[in-house]
Design a protein around this motif. Sequence first.
Motif, short mmCIF file in Angstrom:
data_model
loop_
_atom_site.label_atom_id
_atom_site.label_comp_id
_atom_site.label_asym_id
_atom_site.label_seq_id
_atom_site.Cartn_x
_atom_site.Cartn_y
_atom_site.Cartn_z
N ASP A 234 0.87 -1.18 0.00
CA ASP A 234 0.00 0.00 0.00
C ASP A 234 0.90 1.23 0.00
N ARG A 236 0.30 4.28 -0.46
CA ARG A 236 -0.25 5.56 0.02
C ARG A 236 0.54 6.10 1.20
N THR A 243 -0.15 4.87 -4.48
CA THR A 243 -1.30 4.07 -4.88
C THR A 243 -1.40 2.85 -3.97
N ASN A 244 -2.61 2.45 -3.67
CA ASN A 244 -2.79 1.20 -2.92
C ASN A 244 -2.64 0.03 -3.89
N ARG A 246 -1.98 -3.08 -2.80
CA ARG A 246 -2.33 -4.37 -2.18
C ARG A 246 -3.29 -5.13 -3.10
N TRP A 291 -8.98 -2.35 -4.24
CA TRP A 291 -8.07 -1.23 -4.00
C TRP A 291 -8.82 0.08 -3.76
N ALA A 298 -3.57 4.06 5.61
CA ALA A 298 -2.64 3.03 5.15
C ALA A 298 -1.81 2.46 6.29
N CYS A 301 -3.88 -0.15 7.99
CA CYS A 301 -4.48 -1.20 7.16
C CYS A 301 -3.92 -2.58 7.47
N CYS A 307 -9.46 -4.67 7.08
CA CYS A 307 -8.66 -4.45 5.86
C CYS A 307 -8.48 -5.79 5.17
N SER A 309 -7.56 -6.48 2.00
CA SER A 309 -6.57 -6.61 0.94
C SER A 309 -5.32 -7.33 1.45
N ASN A 311 -1.13 -7.99 1.51
CA ASN A 311 0.20 -7.43 1.33
C ASN A 311 1.15 -8.54 0.86
#
Length: 918
Positions: A234, A236, A243-244, A246, A291, A298, A301, A307, A309, A311
């Motif tokens: 992520d 951000r 940009t995210n 993930r 996303w 962030a 997250c 969260c 998404s 990593n």
Amino acid sequence: MSSKRFNLSRLSIFIGALAGLSVGVPTMAEEVSQQASEEAEVISVTGSRIKRQELTTSSPVTVLDKATIERSGVSTIGELLLRLPSVVGSPSSPRSGGNNDGSATVRLRGLSANNTLVLINGRRVSTRGVSSSVDLESIPFDAVERVEVLKDGASAVYGSDAIAGVVNLIMRSNYDGLKVNVEAGESRHGDAGQKRVSFTFGGNTDKARWLVSASHFNDDGWMRRDRDISNEADLRRFGATGTNLRSSKSPRSWIYSTDYERLGFTAVDGASWDPNSGYNLDDFRPFNGYWSSAPGDASHCGASEQCDSFNYHDYETGSNEYQSTTVWVSGEYEIAEDTSLFVEYNSADIRSINYFAPGALEFGDNIIVSANNQYNPFGEDVIVQRRITENGILRPRDADSDVDRFTFGVKGVISDWDYDFVYSHQRSKVIETRGQQMSLARLRTAAGDSDDCLARTDGCVPLDLIGPFGAVTEDMMGYIFAHKPTSIFDNTLRFLSANITGEVFELPAGPVYVAAGAEVRWQDASVNHDVGLNTGDVAFVEQVSDTKAPTRKIEEAYLEAALPILADMPMAESLELELALRHSRYSDFGSTTTPKVGVRWQITPDLLARYSYSEGFRAPTFGELYTPSQKGFVNDTDPCTTDSWSSLPGCTVRAPGDLGYTSLTGGNQDLEAEESKSFTTGVVWTPESLVEGLSVTFDYWNIEQTNVVATYGATRKVTENANNPALWANTVIRNPNSGAIIEVRDVYENVDRRELSGWELEGRYDLNGTSSGDYSFQLGVSKLKEWVDIEIRSGVENRTDSAGLVTGGASFPQLKVNGGVNWTQGDWEASWNISYIDDLLDSDNDVVELPKVDNYFKHDAQVSYHMPKYWESKLTLGIDNVFDEEPPILASTVDGGHDPSTYSARGRYFYARVSFSF
């Protein structure tokens, strides 16, 4: 043995000294200076096959000698060449990010690796698989005597692939004694450990000489999670430009109705399946791992239960685990006066491992959890996307490479003409595996009707894709993980060559030298995949097809001449014209003839001007020609499915669906060769009468490349077709009634032309005999003025300049500078080197238009002490990246927040080396 000899000119001595400016202080000056008052053997310089007096030709050549290589502190040829200012465009290396196949390539002028020809002792080298790129990792690093880099087109001299230039690796061949090297290093993070043990053993007699060099190298690599810049996808956290990145392919299931209109759920933590009642519908909540819907905080997250998404940087390699064992053997024996037999053998056994995050099943895989699956509480078929991480199974890319290159021949002198006849047989084989991975067929079966699954005789276990992390048990995984994807890349090169060079006659301005020769090459290449890859049954890995190219036979002949025009005149100490012409005939795509013209003008003893014009070509690779067509899924939105479809001329109706389409990729046997026109012009200034020890070169270069082989990309074709139906009308195929994309044809094409230009400045100043020791200062500057792709669309020329940009994940800095100082006194040596890369603009960023990517400074230091009383030993200590400079942030890339092919996130690195000579 006898050979022609000559006295080195003063300018030749200084030009020989002006070497390796970009990676450290060269010592060729010392070697050449020792020869200045002696006679030296006639030699050829990379860029010309003519053996003659002058060390300089009409084309710029950078030479990195043995001392320069040792002072650089690098461990491989790929790392060494990456430091050259003329190398841009993010070349590949096992130490340049995790998404690497274990090979290293070089990109002179930013052109693809296929446009730089790599030679060993002036002869061609087997490549990897169906590409035309040489894996630099297969070159025995300790056996390299020097590296000569020709920064000019050279197809007339060497044939295909030399559009951007030539890297010629000159191997050690004359050594008497035994030398042992041991070295080790580690980053300040306690990882990235490297160890090397090597020896060189050689001898000479009146009629023979031989040499054996062998080394074993080990690199432990490092993981992205262990660096601040790359531990979180992520981006951000880097501010407004981030940009995210993930992944929505998460260990938490993302569940939809099969029409994608309802649900969008995931199971809450703690949800459990009851064998009697199943899951409770209250155990599900909306999935927020896409996303655009992920929580905005962030920094929170990663720890938040809300969260969803993933990593993937937690699991991926920042630099590969790597091992290599290389051997170089050479020998020469005089069978008669002026006639010798010679042999060269190179072997490399390389293993490279990098890791990707565990595999996933995607919406595009169409995995339906049946209403009759015992874990489905929704009373209807549902479609699920989920990453299986319960057992921690990663996706390693384990590449085992074996290379064998055998060359032998005869060489000698007949009536003052040098000749050689050579045969070479070379083979490169790579076996690449991906670890145990999921079968799509078994996923569909296990996610289907549970009764049907249990009734099977292949051990099917009903699969729970509905529940939270931990719901997929070992028994379930034992059934679905049924593949170990394996690919075998095979490449064979054989060639016969004959060359002759010498003086043909005398003109008033001096002797006329010529070189002529012929070569026949046979190339074979193939790629073979296992059944799972060929059938597309491996989850999260694209379907691929075997490639078997027909034997390519190349027949070539060349002629080269050096014609003296003027000599010993005012403003013309000498004026020489260099001419070359090569004709090549390929069995699979035709013939070509390429010329080269060069001018070498010695204006005064201190000033040389030079100019060269050449035409080049690159034959399409086997992969570009013969890779079978294969279908793949593009996970992107068709503009004709969006609410704005009616405003797009290429959309006659609103197409159904919004989750991707099928593309057709592969080779194209109608390809034409890439062609180029290039010229360089420059000056060499050695003002010995004004400043003793100063040498300066300046060269301007320009390349125009046509018929560039590439793919446009399915996404681009679909977007351009939606905006202009005349574009890609024959490659974006839609259903005439529904408007749905049936297929996008995206095979290799001759897509456009390129225009590149820039200049390079190199300088060196030697200050010797001071009370505090001898000093050498050097500077290398490379300026990329333009790197322009030119395309014609609907009669309109579109120009895109990549100079100064990050584009397509590759960096094209306009300015690269290397410089440093070397000091010697008695038994002590020390060096300090500085590298600079100019700032860039990120054209890949979708959040902010062209955000800045900061410039980069890196300092390297090394000190050595000679101990002649102890087996002629030498102890070296060094620090790479003295001030622990981090790479500049690139907030649009999945490669760890930076461009790992241009900058290293290894951090401060300490190393020690000791050598013993007997």
